[in-house]
Design a protein around this motif. Structure first.
Motif, PDB file in Angstrom:
ATOM      1  N   ARG A  13       0.838  -1.196   0.000  1.00  7.21           N
ATOM      2  CA  ARG A  13       0.000   0.000   0.000  1.00  7.21           C
ATOM      3  C   ARG A  13       0.868   1.239   0.000  1.00  7.21           C
ATOM      4  O   ARG A  13       1.048   1.878   1.035  1.00  7.21           O
ATOM      5  CB  ARG A  13      -0.935   0.013   1.210  1.00  7.21           C
ATOM      6  N   SER A  16      -1.146   7.053  -1.799  1.00  7.49           N
ATOM      7  CA  SER A  16      -1.977   7.251  -2.979  1.00  7.49           C
ATOM      8  C   SER A  16      -1.412   8.341  -3.866  1.00  7.49           C
ATOM      9  O   SER A  16      -0.739   9.256  -3.409  1.00  7.49           O
ATOM     10  CB  SER A  16      -3.399   7.634  -2.553  1.00  7.49           C
ATOM     11  N   GLY A 229     -10.395   8.158   3.569  1.00 10.39           N
ATOM     12  CA  GLY A 229      -9.544   7.200   2.878  1.00 10.39           C
ATOM     13  C   GLY A 229      -8.422   7.881   2.125  1.00 10.39           C
ATOM     14  O   GLY A 229      -7.257   7.438   2.156  1.00 10.39           O
ATOM     15  N   ARG A 230      -8.742   8.976   1.456  1.00 12.09           N
ATOM     16  CA  ARG A 230      -7.738   9.734   0.725  1.00 12.09           C
ATOM     17  C   ARG A 230      -6.658  10.268   1.668  1.00 12.09           C
ATOM     18  O   ARG A 230      -5.461  10.198   1.368  1.00 12.09           O
ATOM     19  CB  ARG A 230      -8.406  10.889  -0.025  1.00 12.09           C
ATOM     20  N   GLU A 233      -4.345   7.369   2.872  1.00 15.05           N
ATOM     21  CA  GLU A 233      -3.402   6.908   1.858  1.00 15.05           C
ATOM     22  C   GLU A 233      -2.375   7.984   1.499  1.00 15.05           C
ATOM     23  O   GLU A 233      -1.292   7.660   1.003  1.00 15.05           O
ATOM     24  CB  GLU A 233      -4.141   6.434   0.612  1.00 15.05           C
ATOM     25  N   LEU A 245     -12.144   0.394   1.681  1.00 20.56           N
ATOM     26  CA  LEU A 245     -13.054   1.539   1.615  1.00 20.56           C
ATOM     27  C   LEU A 245     -14.385   1.090   1.033  1.00 20.56           C
ATOM     28  O   LEU A 245     -14.425   0.471  -0.034  1.00 20.56           O
ATOM     29  CB  LEU A 245     -12.417   2.620   0.740  1.00 20.56           C
ATOM     30  N   PRO A 360      -6.943   5.265  -5.258  1.00 21.48           N
ATOM     31  CA  PRO A 360      -6.876   4.381  -4.091  1.00 21.48           C
ATOM     32  C   PRO A 360      -6.027   3.145  -4.373  1.00 21.48           C
ATOM     33  O   PRO A 360      -6.143   2.513  -5.427  1.00 21.48           O
ATOM     34  CB  PRO A 360      -8.340   3.994  -3.856  1.00 21.48           C
ATOM     35  N   VAL A 364     -11.578  -1.106  -2.886  1.00 26.36           N
ATOM     36  CA  VAL A 364     -12.731  -0.213  -2.772  1.00 26.36           C
ATOM     37  C   VAL A 364     -13.956  -0.901  -3.375  1.00 26.36           C
ATOM     38  O   VAL A 364     -13.872  -1.533  -4.433  1.00 26.36           O
ATOM     39  CB  VAL A 364     -12.494   1.122  -3.517  1.00 26.36           C
TER      40      VAL A 364
END
Length: 430
Positions: A13, A16, A229-230, A233, A245, A360, A364
């Protein structure tokens, strides 16, 4: 229920990728009539001191609200709110956390939220952050109600073995001032700062919070979930990161899809259209110079703004607003909503970035209900398409013609909660 093109979760991960794509407009659907069988929890006023204005996410207070000792007690609580409790594996204990944060103008303030802990011997627990739909009164928030539509998803996730965390949002719960409705930035900071307060509080209960956070939200909260979430990340917190998400029934393209639907006739219920239109103008004008005086946009100018003061109930809101947009709006008000310009257009463009300017890395899913009479489903297709253009194949889960209290919109939250509890549980075991 139909699921399309579910991607496997990524092995790594990285942060983003923020894009500089053109922005449209976004908002969230309004929660109408979803608080049957509720009981408000009385809260003493919070004293605001100099110390409370230091350190975002710092815990100010933690108050134990109630304990549901067995899975059967949880099932009864969820059933009272119209939710399915079949997946409950644990009893839970609920707390109200008050923490330090910043307001929509980046000034120090406080906010509250619900923290629900499963009664389990497992020490390290993963958090699920749930962002709730819109209400008009300060008590229309998770930490303020029992056996309630607004709190049930948090309890459901905790009863499945996670720590349920739900922001009340600024100006809701015990928070001072009016609620900055549809302001994604402040919804994001309130959500993230509650997670930080939850991490600080968890050791007092004998637990710690894992790094990965599962994020979900309904209606207004669908956009708030995307904002959180944004932020996760993008590395805005040094500890937490996004695990998955799952937004539900958001109005992700507010200016391009939702606002036109208010005037189309039939797509959005007439009373819902009136409430959306009024709240949009009032809430945006609090942060942006949308109009000089209420009389420019509202026919009943003196009364409309008062209805959105956080003290009037949903029933009072429904009774106090006219039944049609023609009765509500002046020509100027209608023109602003049909063709947003100036500060309103600028604000809408800023708000829309949750589906358009990032990629993302965590899995999601977007959840929706066929025939949603509040957040028209074209919003979900807009968000899916925007993410697809950015290289993310996002499955859409169509929950079908679900119903809660005569509303498919509200029904989507009920049906999606069970589905998301299962999905998050599957991801947890991988």
């Amino acid at each position: 229920m139909t699921v399309f093109a579910v991607p496997a979760p990524p092995a790594v991960r990285p942060r983003s990728r923020r894009l500089r794509a053109p922005l449209a407009a976004l908002c969230c659907a309004l929660l109408l009539g979803g608080s049957a069988a509720t009981a408000a929890v009385a809260v003493p006023p919070l004293a605001h001191t100099q110390a409370q204005h230091q350190g975002r996410g710092t815990l100010v207070s933690a108050d134990k609200l109630y304990t549901l000792a067995t899975p059967g007690d949880v099932a009864d609580e969820l059933a009272a709110a119209g939710f399915d409790g079949a997946a409950a594996r644990h009893g839970v204990v609920a707390y109200r956390l008050v923490h330090r944060t910043v307001d929509a103008r980046n000034r120090p303030t406080t906010a509250s939220g619900l923290f629900v802990l499963p009664l389990t011997d497992e020490r390290r627990l993963r958090a699920v952050s749930f962002a709730h739909g819109t209400g008009s009164h300060k008590i229309d928030s998770p930490s303020m109600q029992r056996a309630a539509f607004v709190a049930a998803p948090v309890i459901a996730h905790a009863a499945a073995g996670a720590v349920g965390v739900a922001p009340d949002y600024l100006g809701m719960g015990t928070g001072p001032g009016p609620h900055p409705w549809m302001d994604i930035d402040s919804e994001t900071t309130a959500s993230l700062d509650l997670l930080r307060a939850a991490r600080a509080f968890a050791p007092r209960t004998g637990h710690t919070l894992a790094r990965d956070v599962m994020v979900t939200g309904f209606s207004q909260g669908a956009s708030a979930a995307l904002g959180l979430g944004r932020a996760l990340e993008a590395g805005e917190d040094r500890w937490f990161r996004l695990g998955a998400l799952a937004p539900v029934s958001g109005a992700y393209d507010f200016g391009g899809t939702e606002l036109p639907a208010l005037f189309a006739g039939g797509d959005v219920g007439p009373k819902a259209a009136v409430i959306y239109a009024a709240y949009t103008l009032v809430a945006f004008d609090r942060l942006h110079p949308v109009y000089d005086s209420p009389g420019e946009v509202f026919d009943e100018a003196e009364d409309i703004e008062k209805l959105f003061d956080g003290v009037h109930t949903g029933q009072q809101l429904m009774a106090g607003l006219p039944d049609t947009l023609d009765e509500l709006l002046t020509d100027r008000g209608r023109a602003l909503l049909e063709h947003p310009a100036g500060a309103l257009a600028d604000a809408l463009r800023t708000t829309d970035a949750v589906c358009t300017d990032w990629v993302p890395e965590a899995p999601v899913r977007l959840y929706m209900a066929s025939g949603d009479e509040q957040a028209v489903t074209a919003n979900t297709e807009h968000c899916r398409a925007a993410l697809h253009r950015n290289g993310v194949d996002t499955p859409v889960v169509d929950l079908g013609a679900v119903d809660h209290q005569g509303s498919r919109h509200l029904g989507s939250n009920v049906a999606a909660t069970s589905a998301i509890v299962r999905w998050f549980g599957e991801l947890r075991t991988r």
